[in-house]
Scaffold this active site. Sequence first.
Site, PDB file in Angstrom:
ATOM      1  N   ARG A 122      -9.131  57.711  40.993  1.00  0.00           N
ATOM      2  CA  ARG A 122      -9.360  58.281  42.321  1.00  0.00           C
ATOM      3  C   ARG A 122     -10.351  57.383  43.054  1.00  0.00           C
ATOM      4  NH1 ARG A 122      -9.847  62.924  38.825  1.00  0.00           N
ATOM      5  NH2 ARG A 122      -8.217  64.482  39.217  1.00  0.00           N
TER       6      ARG A 122
ATOM      7  N   HIS B 101      -5.742  65.470  35.389  1.00  0.00           N
ATOM      8  CA  HIS B 101      -5.292  66.730  35.983  1.00  0.00           C
ATOM      9  C   HIS B 101      -5.574  67.874  35.019  1.00  0.00           C
ATOM     10  CE1 HIS B 101      -2.114  64.679  38.792  1.00  0.00           C
ATOM     11  NE2 HIS B 101      -3.326  64.672  39.301  1.00  0.00           N
TER      12      HIS B 101
ATOM     13  N   LYS C 278     -13.173  64.930  38.807  1.00  0.00           N
ATOM     14  CA  LYS C 278     -13.431  66.191  39.493  1.00  0.00           C
ATOM     15  C   LYS C 278     -14.101  67.179  38.541  1.00  0.00           C
ATOM     16  CE  LYS C 278      -9.891  66.149  43.090  1.00  0.00           C
ATOM     17  NZ  LYS C 278      -8.718  66.845  43.659  1.00  0.00           N
TER      18      LYS C 278
ATOM     19  N   TYR D 221       5.417  64.138  39.896  1.00  0.00           N
ATOM     20  CA  TYR D 221       5.911  62.793  39.616  1.00  0.00           C
ATOM     21  C   TYR D 221       7.245  62.797  38.885  1.00  0.00           C
ATOM     22  CZ  TYR D 221       1.300  61.482  41.167  1.00  0.00           C
ATOM     23  OH  TYR D 221       0.162  61.342  41.929  1.00  0.00           O
TER      24      TYR D 221
ATOM     25  N   ARG E 201      -2.911  55.155  43.125  1.00  0.00           N
ATOM     26  CA  ARG E 201      -2.921  56.158  42.058  1.00  0.00           C
ATOM     27  C   ARG E 201      -1.531  56.800  41.894  1.00  0.00           C
ATOM     28  NH1 ARG E 201      -6.247  59.971  39.137  1.00  0.00           N
ATOM     29  NH2 ARG E 201      -5.736  62.149  39.605  1.00  0.00           N
TER      30      ARG E 201
ATOM     31  N   HIS F 174      -5.100  56.293  47.504  1.00  0.00           N
ATOM     32  CA  HIS F 174      -4.346  57.229  46.675  1.00  0.00           C
ATOM     33  C   HIS F 174      -2.915  56.750  46.434  1.00  0.00           C
ATOM     34  CE1 HIS F 174      -5.749  60.865  44.801  1.00  0.00           C
ATOM     35  NE2 HIS F 174      -4.560  61.416  44.926  1.00  0.00           N
TER      36      HIS F 174
END
Length: 309
Positions: free
Chosen positions: A148, A267, A172, A276, A244, A241
Site C-alpha cells: 500500500r 487482507h 492497516k 481479483y 498493488r 494502488h
Amino acid sequence: MPTALTAGIDRFIDHLASERRQAEHTCSNYQRDLLRLAGFVAARQGEWAGLDSHQLRQYIAQLSREGLSGRSIARHLSAIRRFYDFLLRERLVADNPALGLKAPKSPQRLPQVVDVDQLGQLLDAGADDPLECRDRAMFELMYSSGLRLAELVGADLTALDLRQGEIRVLGKGGKERLLPVGEQALKALRAWLALRHGLAAEGETALFVSQRGQRLGRRSVQLRLQRWGLRKGASQRLYPHLLRHSFASHLLESSGDLRAVQELLGHADISTTQVYTHLDFQHLARVYDRSHPRAKRQNGRGGSKSDRG
C-alpha cells in the site's frame, strides 16, 4: 454545532489514536464522517443519545441521494457503529442505532491493472538521475511486494533485509507483515541505496527520502508515478494502488492461490481478495476466445440464444 456533539467525537478520536493506535489517516476519516453525522443530528436539535435507527436510516438515505456509493456509505456506517460502541462503553448512550443497518449495494467495480508486458517495459525504463533511481526502486518494490502507499512511505531502512530479500511493513490496524522482495526490486533498491546518502538528512530513518532529505510524502509518490508514466510512455494513468492491483492480479493468474494472495496483501477478510478472481476469469476468458477453435462465433463470444440453447 453543539459542543456536546463535537466533544463526543473528540473523545472517540482520542480513544482511537491513543488506546487503539489507529493511524492518523484512519482517525481523520472517522472524524470527517462523524462530523457529517453530527450536522444531521444538530439540524434536528438532537443529541447522540436520541438518535435512533429510524433517523439513522433517514441519514443513510440522504447520503445516497447526495450521490455517495454503497461502499462509501458502508464506511460511514462502520464509523458510526464503532463510535456508538465507544459511547456505550462510556455510558453516554443506551444502545447502538447502527446495529443491523446495511448500506445499499453498489455495482462492483473491478480494479484496473496494467498488462504484464507493458508494466515490465515501464519498470525496465532507464533512470536518468538520482530521483528517478529512487522512483524506480519505489515502483519496483510496490509491484514486487504489493505494498500500500502508506506502507511504502512508512518503511524505514531497518525494515529492509537485502540479504534475505524481505521487507517488514506496518499495514492497516497496526498489523505487521513480512513480505518477499523480488530480484528486480532488490537490484533497483541496491542502486537507490548507493545514492540515498547523498540526499538523506542526518539521522533520517526513512527508506525513501525527498529532495530535501526527509521522508517522502504520499502525494509526492503519486505525482512521481504519474510523471514516470508520462515520461516512459504508459498507455494509461499510473497511480500507486494500480501497482498493488497489478501485483495481486498477476500473482493470482500465475498461481491460482487465493489464500496466499490474501496473506501477501494483508487482507483481513478473503472476500476483499476475491475481487481479483473476477479479473483472473476475464484473463481466462480472453485466452479462451483467442485459443479455442469453437469460441469465435458471428454473434460474439456467447453466440445467440439459440446457440446456447
